[in-house]
Design an enzyme around this catalytic site. Structure first.
Site, short mmCIF file in Angstrom:
data_model
loop_
_atom_site.label_atom_id
_atom_site.label_comp_id
_atom_site.label_asym_id
_atom_site.label_seq_id
_atom_site.Cartn_x
_atom_site.Cartn_y
_atom_site.Cartn_z
N LYS A 54 -0.43 -5.00 9.29
CA LYS A 54 0.70 -5.92 9.06
C LYS A 54 1.37 -6.27 10.39
O LYS A 54 1.69 -7.42 10.65
CB LYS A 54 1.71 -5.30 8.09
CG LYS A 54 1.18 -5.29 6.65
CD LYS A 54 2.03 -4.45 5.70
CE LYS A 54 1.36 -4.44 4.32
NZ LYS A 54 1.98 -3.52 3.37
N GLN A 98 6.66 0.62 3.12
CA GLN A 98 5.30 0.80 2.65
C GLN A 98 5.26 1.78 1.48
O GLN A 98 5.87 2.85 1.53
CB GLN A 98 4.41 1.31 3.81
CG GLN A 98 2.94 1.41 3.48
CD GLN A 98 2.27 0.07 3.21
OE1 GLN A 98 2.72 -0.98 3.67
NE2 GLN A 98 1.20 0.08 2.44
N ASP A 121 8.66 -8.16 -0.34
CA ASP A 121 7.64 -7.66 -1.27
C ASP A 121 7.82 -8.29 -2.65
O ASP A 121 6.94 -8.17 -3.51
CB ASP A 121 7.76 -6.14 -1.42
CG ASP A 121 6.79 -5.39 -0.53
OD1 ASP A 121 5.65 -5.86 -0.37
OD2 ASP A 121 7.17 -4.32 -0.01
N1 GUN Z 1 1.31 -0.52 -0.64
C1 GUN Z 1 0.20 -1.13 -1.10
N2 GUN Z 1 0.41 -2.46 -1.22
C2 GUN Z 1 1.69 -2.67 -0.84
C3 GUN Z 1 2.50 -3.84 -0.74
O1 GUN Z 1 2.10 -4.97 -1.05
N3 GUN Z 1 3.78 -3.64 -0.30
C4 GUN Z 1 4.25 -2.41 0.03
N4 GUN Z 1 5.52 -2.32 0.45
N5 GUN Z 1 3.52 -1.32 -0.04
C5 GUN Z 1 2.24 -1.45 -0.47
#
Ligand code: GUN
Length: 298
Positions: A54, A98, A121
């Site tokens: 990311k 995350q 998110d």
């Molecule tokens: N863990 C797995 N996919 C995601 C996501 O799209 N956002 C977040 N914050 N954590 C994740």
């Protein structure tokens, strides 16, 4: 005939090029770059890889990322304190924590603490509500949005189709069903959601024109669960030990070698849905700054 492979990597690249142009225009308007905070609590190796990806994608797109690594023993209060500081930070447009955090951290409390205007998110109650209503503008749920974009780029119109979503998570299954059923161009599907409480999942998947697997079980969907000519979208990312290779390997929620012989279109793992999730996140970070500028009349 084997299925056409939907190349999520190249579709995400195209979307990210558009996002980079949007981010550059916003930076000009705002006098600073779009800012995204990524909070990683603990040392789960898979989460660390996702977060690194990311951060790199932000750099490639002209988005300023701020990575906050917190120890595995962090308390809920310590994470909430970080969130409060990020909420108040004028240079941060989006906040992502995350998932999953370590078990002692109350994830719902953390999600609820994020300013809904910075909720890239699309997990906050207000934004989930808006999504269900179909209200615009707002944030997209990253992975389900990515799936809708994969369908659109592949010329697949869900209108009138039977879409079956396997899994009912708040991150994927529920928002996926909401997007597919919207009364809107590029949606309008008839949606069935099956999950761990469904007695005979195959009964439903066999009728799916579009099958979205998001159950988190390696190679759960076998070839004999798929209708001939179905579109198969595999959201799963599972690490399994491959005896023949003598090492770990990534597989999806779909048994690819069998599914590719039944489906008309299929997403690979890796390189299918995964890159689209990040593309959705970067786009949401831009939307956050765009909406902030609009609120401020700039
Ligand atoms: N863990 C797995 N996919 C995601 C996501 O799209 N956002 C977040 N914050 N954590 C994740």
């Amino acid at each position: 005939m084997p299925a056409t492979i939907i190349d999520g990597k190249s579709i995400a690249l195209k979307i990210n090029q558009e996002t980079a142009a949007i981010a550059a225009k916003l930076a000009e308007r705002a006098g600073r770059k779009v800012g995204l905070a990524v909070v990683l609590v603990g040392d789960d190796p898979a989460s660390a890889v996702y977060v690194r990806n990311k951060v790199k994608a932000c750099a490639d797109t002209g988005i300023e990322s701020r990575m906050i690594a917190m120890s595995a023993s962090s308390t809920t209060e310590e994470v909430l304190q970080v969130i409060r500081e990020l909420n108040a930070d004028e240079n941060i447009d989006g906040i992502l924590v995350q998932s999953p955090p370590p078990p002692q951290v109350d994830e719902s409390a953390v999600i609820l603490a994020i300013d809904p205007d910075k909720d890239v998110d699309c997990f906050a109650e207000r934004n989930v509500g808006r999504l269900l209503i179909g209200e615009k503008p707002g944030f997209h749920p990253c992975t389900p949005w990515g799936v809708m974009e994969l369908l659109r780029y592949s010329g697949i119109d869900p209108k009138g189709k039977h879409a079956v979503v396997i899994g009912r998570s708040n991150i994927v299954g529920k928002p996926m069903a909401a997007l597919l059923m919207q009364k809107a161009a590029g949606a309008n599907a008839t949606v069935t959601v099956v999950h761990s409480g469904t007695p005979d999942i195959r009964r439903y998947t066999l009728d799916a024109d579009i099958l979205v697997a998001a159950i988190g079980k390696p190679e759960f969907v076998k070839g004999d669960m798929i209708k001939d000519g179905a579109v198969v979208i595999d959201v799963g990312i599972n690490r399994i030990f491959d005896e023949a290779l003598g090492k770990n390997r990534l597989v999806g929620d779909v048994k690819y070698a069998e599914a590719v012989e039944k489906a008309s279109f299929i997403t690979p793992v890796p390189g299918g849905v995964g890159p689209m999730t990040i593309a959705g996140l970067l786009r949401n970070a831009c939307i956050a700054l765009q909406l902030k500028l609009e609120r401020e009349g700039k």
